[in-house]
Write a protein that holds these residues in place. Structure first.
Motif, short mmCIF file in Angstrom:
data_model
loop_
_atom_site.label_atom_id
_atom_site.label_comp_id
_atom_site.label_asym_id
_atom_site.label_seq_id
_atom_site.Cartn_x
_atom_site.Cartn_y
_atom_site.Cartn_z
N SER A 129 0.76 -1.20 -0.08
CA SER A 129 -0.08 -0.04 0.09
C SER A 129 0.90 1.27 -0.01
CB SER A 129 -1.00 0.05 1.10
OG SER A 129 -0.21 0.02 2.40
N PRO A 130 2.04 1.35 0.57
CA PRO A 130 2.83 2.67 0.51
C PRO A 130 3.12 3.19 -0.65
CG PRO A 130 3.69 1.31 2.40
CD PRO A 130 2.65 0.54 1.58
N TYR A 131 3.05 2.10 -1.79
CA TYR A 131 3.80 2.44 -3.14
C TYR A 131 2.60 2.74 -3.99
CZ TYR A 131 7.61 -0.46 -0.94
OH TYR A 131 8.54 -0.84 -0.05
N LEU A 132 1.48 2.84 -3.61
CA LEU A 132 0.27 2.92 -4.47
C LEU A 132 -0.20 4.25 -4.18
CD1 LEU A 132 -1.32 -0.50 -4.52
CD2 LEU A 132 0.45 0.23 -5.91
N ILE A 133 -0.62 5.05 -5.18
CA ILE A 133 -1.27 6.39 -5.07
C ILE A 133 -2.35 6.46 -6.02
CG2 ILE A 133 0.70 7.58 -3.91
CD1 ILE A 133 1.18 8.84 -6.97
N PRO A 134 -3.39 7.30 -5.99
CA PRO A 134 -4.38 7.63 -7.13
C PRO A 134 -3.56 8.01 -8.55
CG PRO A 134 -4.99 8.22 -5.08
CD PRO A 134 -3.74 7.97 -4.95
N LYS A 135 -3.97 7.72 -9.66
CA LYS A 135 -3.30 7.80 -10.84
C LYS A 135 -1.82 7.62 -10.92
CE LYS A 135 -7.27 10.02 -11.58
NZ LYS A 135 -8.27 9.16 -12.29
N GLY A 136 -1.51 6.65 -10.03
CA GLY A 136 -0.16 6.24 -10.05
C GLY A 136 -0.22 4.77 -10.97
N SER A 137 0.96 4.19 -11.40
CA SER A 137 0.96 2.94 -12.21
C SER A 137 0.99 1.69 -11.51
CB SER A 137 2.02 3.18 -13.19
OG SER A 137 1.69 4.29 -14.23
#
Length: 219
Positions: A129-137
Motif C-alpha cells: 500500500s505505501p507504493y500505491l497512489i491515485p493516478k499512479g501506475s
C-alpha cells in the motif's frame, strides 16, 4: 524491461516438473519469428527466459522462487496468459517501465460494469500500500494500468473496453488471483524518503514542507 502493453495472449500447453521448478510451454496467438533463445518474455507479468522458440510456441524454465511468488503455482494447461516481449532500446514506452519481477499476488474482490467500462477492485498485501497512489501506475498480470482509488488493503482500476478485450481481464472472475508489480520509481522514491518519514513521525508537529524537501535534497 517491459512496458506493460500486452502484445497478445497465449495458452499454456504443458507444465512439466523439473526438480523443484517446472518447464512451461506456451502457444502464442502472434508470431514469435524474431524471438531468439535467451530472450525475455513477460508471461502474465512474469519475466521468463525463452529456452526454445518455434513460430508460435516457446518454452521457459520456472524457478521455485517464481512459483512461490506468482500465480504460476495455480496455473494449469489450457489457461490463458498475457504475453509481452522485452522492450527494444529506443522504442516508444506507451505504458510504464515494468521489470517483470512480481512483488506479490492480489485477489479480485469486485468486478462491475460502468457503461462500456469495467471497474476492478483488487485486494492487496498490506506491505504494497505505501507504493500505491491515485493516478499512479501498476502492472496487473503484466498490464500497465492506472490506479483510480487506494485504501490500506485494496485499490480500484477502471478498465477501458480495448484493454478488457485484448487481455485476460475479460476471463477474470471475483476470487481470481493476479500478479502485481508496483511502479519501480515509486518503490525507489519511497525507500529513499522512508528514513526521513520515520524521523518525522517520531517528532510531533513536524510536517513535510517544500523547505524540508529542499534541505534534504528532494528538490
Amino acid at each position: 524491461m517491459f512496458t506493460g502493453l500486452i502484445e497478445g495472449k497465449g495458452i499454456i500447453r504443458r507444465l512439466v516438473p523439473q526438480g523443484q521448478g517446472f518447464l512451461i510451454e506456451i502457444e502464442s496467438e502472434f508470431s514469435l519469428g524474431d524471438t531468439q533463445i535467451g530472450d525475455s518474455i513477460a508471461v502474465d507479468g512474469i519475466c521468463l527466459t525463452a529456452t526454445k522458440v518455434l513460430e508460435k510456441k516457446f518454452t521457459a524454465q520456472v524457478s521455485p522462487e517464481t512459483i512461490a511468488r506468482t500465480t504460476l503455482k495455480i496455473k494449469k494447461a489450457g489457461d490463458e496468459v498475457n504475453l509481452e516481449r522485452a522492450l527494444k532500446l529506443g522504442a516508444s514506452i506507451g505504458g510504464h517501465l515494468v521489470s517483470g519481477h512480481v512483488d506479490a499476488t492480489g485477489k479480485i474482490i469486485n468486478i462491475s460494469k460502468v457503461g462500456d467500462y469495467y471497474l476492478f477492485e483488487i485486494e492487496i498485501p498490506q506491505e504494497l500500500s505505501p507504493y500505491l497512489i491515485p493516478k499512479g501506475s501498476i502492472a496487473v498480470d503484466g498490464i500497465s494500468l492506472t490506479i483510480n482509488e487506494v485504501s490500506s488493503n485494496k485499490f480500484a482500476l477502471m478498465i477501458i473496453p480495448h484493454t478488457y478485450k485484448v487481455t485476460t481481464l475479460s476471463s477474470k472472475k471475483i476470487g481470481d488471483f493476479v500478479n502485481l508489480e508496483v511502479d519501480m520509481i515509486a518503490k525507489m522514491v519511497y525507500q529513499w524518503a522512508k528514513p526521513y518519514l520515520e524521523k518525522l513521525s517520531s517528532q510531533r508537529g513536524k510536517e513535510i514542507t517544500l523547505d524540508f524537501l529542499k534541505n534534504h535534497g528532494f528538490l
